[in-house]
Design a protein around this motif. Sequence first.
Motif, PDB file in Angstrom:
ATOM      1  N   ARG A  62      -0.737  16.154   1.167  1.00 25.33           N
ATOM      2  CA  ARG A  62       0.382  15.735   2.015  1.00 25.33           C
ATOM      3  C   ARG A  62       1.508  16.707   1.745  1.00 25.33           C
ATOM      4  NH1 ARG A  62      -1.345  11.349  -0.416  1.00 25.33           N
ATOM      5  NH2 ARG A  62       0.456  11.023  -1.754  1.00 25.33           N
ATOM      6  N   LEU A 103       0.839  -1.189   0.000  1.00 27.74           N
ATOM      7  CA  LEU A 103       0.000   0.000   0.000  1.00 27.74           C
ATOM      8  C   LEU A 103       0.877   1.244   0.000  1.00 27.74           C
ATOM      9  CD1 LEU A 103      -2.407  -1.005   2.863  1.00 27.74           C
ATOM     10  CD2 LEU A 103      -3.013  -0.818   0.492  1.00 27.74           C
ATOM     11  N   PRO A 104       0.471   2.268  -0.703  1.00 33.48           N
ATOM     12  CA  PRO A 104       1.229   3.507  -0.605  1.00 33.48           C
ATOM     13  C   PRO A 104       1.016   4.146   0.770  1.00 33.48           C
ATOM     14  CG  PRO A 104      -0.740   3.837  -1.900  1.00 33.48           C
ATOM     15  CD  PRO A 104      -0.692   2.377  -1.576  1.00 33.48           C
ATOM     16  N   LEU A 105       2.018   4.888   1.204  1.00 30.74           N
ATOM     17  CA  LEU A 105       1.888   5.539   2.524  1.00 30.74           C
ATOM     18  C   LEU A 105       1.164   6.864   2.345  1.00 30.74           C
ATOM     19  CD1 LEU A 105       5.418   4.925   4.004  1.00 30.74           C
ATOM     20  CD2 LEU A 105       3.303   3.943   4.775  1.00 30.74           C
ATOM     21  N   ILE A 106      -0.140   6.812   2.341  1.00 31.03           N
ATOM     22  CA  ILE A 106      -0.880   8.048   2.105  1.00 31.03           C
ATOM     23  C   ILE A 106      -1.707   8.453   3.310  1.00 31.03           C
ATOM     24  CG2 ILE A 106      -1.002   7.855  -0.398  1.00 31.03           C
ATOM     25  CD1 ILE A 106      -3.795   6.638   0.028  1.00 31.03           C
ATOM     26  N   ARG A 107      -1.617   7.701   4.398  1.00 30.37           N
ATOM     27  CA  ARG A 107      -2.377   8.066   5.593  1.00 30.37           C
ATOM     28  C   ARG A 107      -1.419   8.311   6.755  1.00 30.37           C
ATOM     29  NH1 ARG A 107      -5.726   9.244   2.776  1.00 30.37           N
ATOM     30  NH2 ARG A 107      -7.773   8.351   2.378  1.00 30.37           N
ATOM     31  N   PRO A 108      -1.715   9.291   7.594  1.00 32.04           N
ATOM     32  CA  PRO A 108      -0.822   9.588   8.721  1.00 32.04           C
ATOM     33  C   PRO A 108      -0.916   8.505   9.798  1.00 32.04           C
ATOM     34  CG  PRO A 108      -2.791  10.898   8.898  1.00 32.04           C
ATOM     35  CD  PRO A 108      -2.902  10.161   7.598  1.00 32.04           C
TER      36      PRO A 108
END
Lengths: 274, 496
Positions: free
Chosen positions: B463, B398-403
């Motif tokens: 972001r 998964l891409p790191l798109i959530r904090p």
Amino acid sequence: MHAATKLQDLHALRHAVRNLSERHDRPASRHGRLAFGISAIDAALHGGLTIGALHEVRCGFARDIGAATGFLSAILAGLSAQKHGRILWIDDPASSLDAGHLFPAGLAQLGLDPARFVIVRPVDLQGAMWAASEAVKCAGLTAIILHLKGNPAGFDMTATRRLMLRAQKNGVLTFLLRQSGAEEASAAATRWCVRPAPSNGAADFEPGIGMMRLSLVLERNRNGPTGQWSISWNHSKRAFEHVPEDFVSRLHSPADRPDSPPQMGQVVALERAS
Amino acid sequence: MNGRPDAPPIIAIAKIKNAMRICALDEHARTLGLHKGQTLSDARALVPSLECFDLDMAGDGNLLAGIAGWCDRYTPLVAIDGSDGLFLDISGCTHLFGGENALVEDIVTRLRAQGFSVRAAIADTPGAAWAMARYGTETIVPAEKTRDMIGPLPLAALRLEAQTVTDLNRMGLKTIDCVADVARAPLATRFGSDVLRRLDQALGREDEVISPLTPVPELSAERRFADPIALQDDIEHTIRQLASHLKTSFEQRGVGARRLEMRLFRVDGQVQSLAVRASTPLRDADRILSLFKERISALHDGLDAGFGFDLVRLNILECDAYDSRQIDLIDGVGPEDETHALIDRLGARLGTDRVRQFARADTHIPERSFGTVPASLARPGKQDEAGFDLGLTSSQTLPLIRPVFFLNHPEPVEAIAGVPEGPPIRFRWRKALYEVTRSEGPERIACEWWRDGRNALSRDYFRVEDQVGYRFWLFRHGLYERETATPQWYMHGLFP
């Protein structure tokens, strides 16, 4: 005769010293170590983070909590592949006022299953300390994180020593996450200070944000040297990588002015005089 | 209630129909000829030394609820009736106290000893018991004599409205006998169906259900003490005994306890109850005891034993199927069990709702996309079904798109964007200025019109990374010129 007694005394003393130093080492390493996969850090830690011990992760400001949590989550993600217990996250009520709460989707992206988290939110610091000292007795847990804000007076050397001893006994990886706190003497095996560092941009999209990059300072290490590293997250391997230090950006202190105050973690190894 | 021999009669007054009238009075006042509903001035004229105070409805209600809790020692089915009565369903309980007579005797003696004036009656129907307790002289109404014994009582004993009673009295119908014998249809047309319903309820022709205050426990064990106990060790020992008594019942039913309650009945009538919750079905007396120990130590000033407890009861309020497993002879207690025991202990001390775990919700709005549920309420063995996408099964990560950290309430920031639709160039959050060097976005998340209404604003998430390396999750609230003229920026999370 006189010399023989002296020699005997010396042997006895050496034996006592060896016993003392082993007492710190042995019960901790009995439960294994968790390697970082970065040779420089693993060498300083004698092979990795001791699992049955208390470790402190500190960040200077509330806004650094993202970096500190990222660092912790990456370690926990590595550990949770080996151990199948729950992860207990204890929030001191003061800490969540500033920094908010954990976001499960973000944890999941780092490879940590949020369903394995148990979040404890006591009403006061005493409750948080009690919960931590109770939880460390439970060997079925993968890890315990006690999230504190600042340096509360109630959480002292005795409290950390209690956590450390119980963690050693039961083999539970215990973290003290100290948000916006100063360095403080504690019984923890290691103390880390984590700060975010600018990422170099994504591999496929230059103006974008790259993987998390942290500047790590091992401020205190009970059984080895301290150190300072810059690490970045390799998302496909789900592991940290060492980033070679960028020496250009660091300025030497000028010769004609007073020296700047010493910084934590920068240890210069001088050659011995004798 | 008043010990002084020369004490004046006491009445409670309230304003009814534009006059201060008597709402309650003691025995002394009654013997002097005062009655309910009399105005205060009339009463004062009769008895000048009268002592009166304002009626405290809430206080009376609390007191009655307290007595109802105390009556739990006789039967779990206790209901409050109006402002001054209680119904106790004692079916199947009387033999524990040595028969109906002894039971009534016991209740009345104990309540009188606490300083109340009490009337009690036992009958086959709640209506007959009510009539006999308030208007009759007998205590026990046998089943076959209900009709004969409540017949001579006045009509008010049927729990009718005052106006109906007056109307019936005007017709010459003064006792229950009178209405029981006349033709039913004309009575119903003239005075409403209420008269017949109440009559049928009193005579047992129609069922009446009383609604108990507390749900009836699935299992219960109790122990009475001739000599009250007060020490915590004794109480803990008793709980352990009761829990081990219940073990056979658990085994017969194949269940274990999920929610337990301990009730301590003090000699002076106060009842203390402590409840604990278990995350897995429990049978083991030691584990049940350890939960209650934590619960007791969480009390601020401990258990107030007063003059001691004369009855200790352990109620099992909720059960769940208990899957018997073979115990591993090498490892002993499994790590799962240990963790559940820890969760229970933490919950007992800190409060069940303070030990939580994540649960996923099916929505895109970040703060609604997950919730937390008490860990002890979650069904065991179902933690994998919480359904967080880990990306472990798919080949791509998964891409790191959530904090990882998330502000509960988005905090407003002062942001400057290069173009109205673009990412911020610099912003000020919590008084600190951040220069944005890298940014990704927008990720547009529209509002849920079915919850927030038609005019709720969309969010554009960005972001951003600043010069020092802080990575933040910001959003612009509202689409520029389409939804709002001056969109506000908010800080919502922190990336590692």
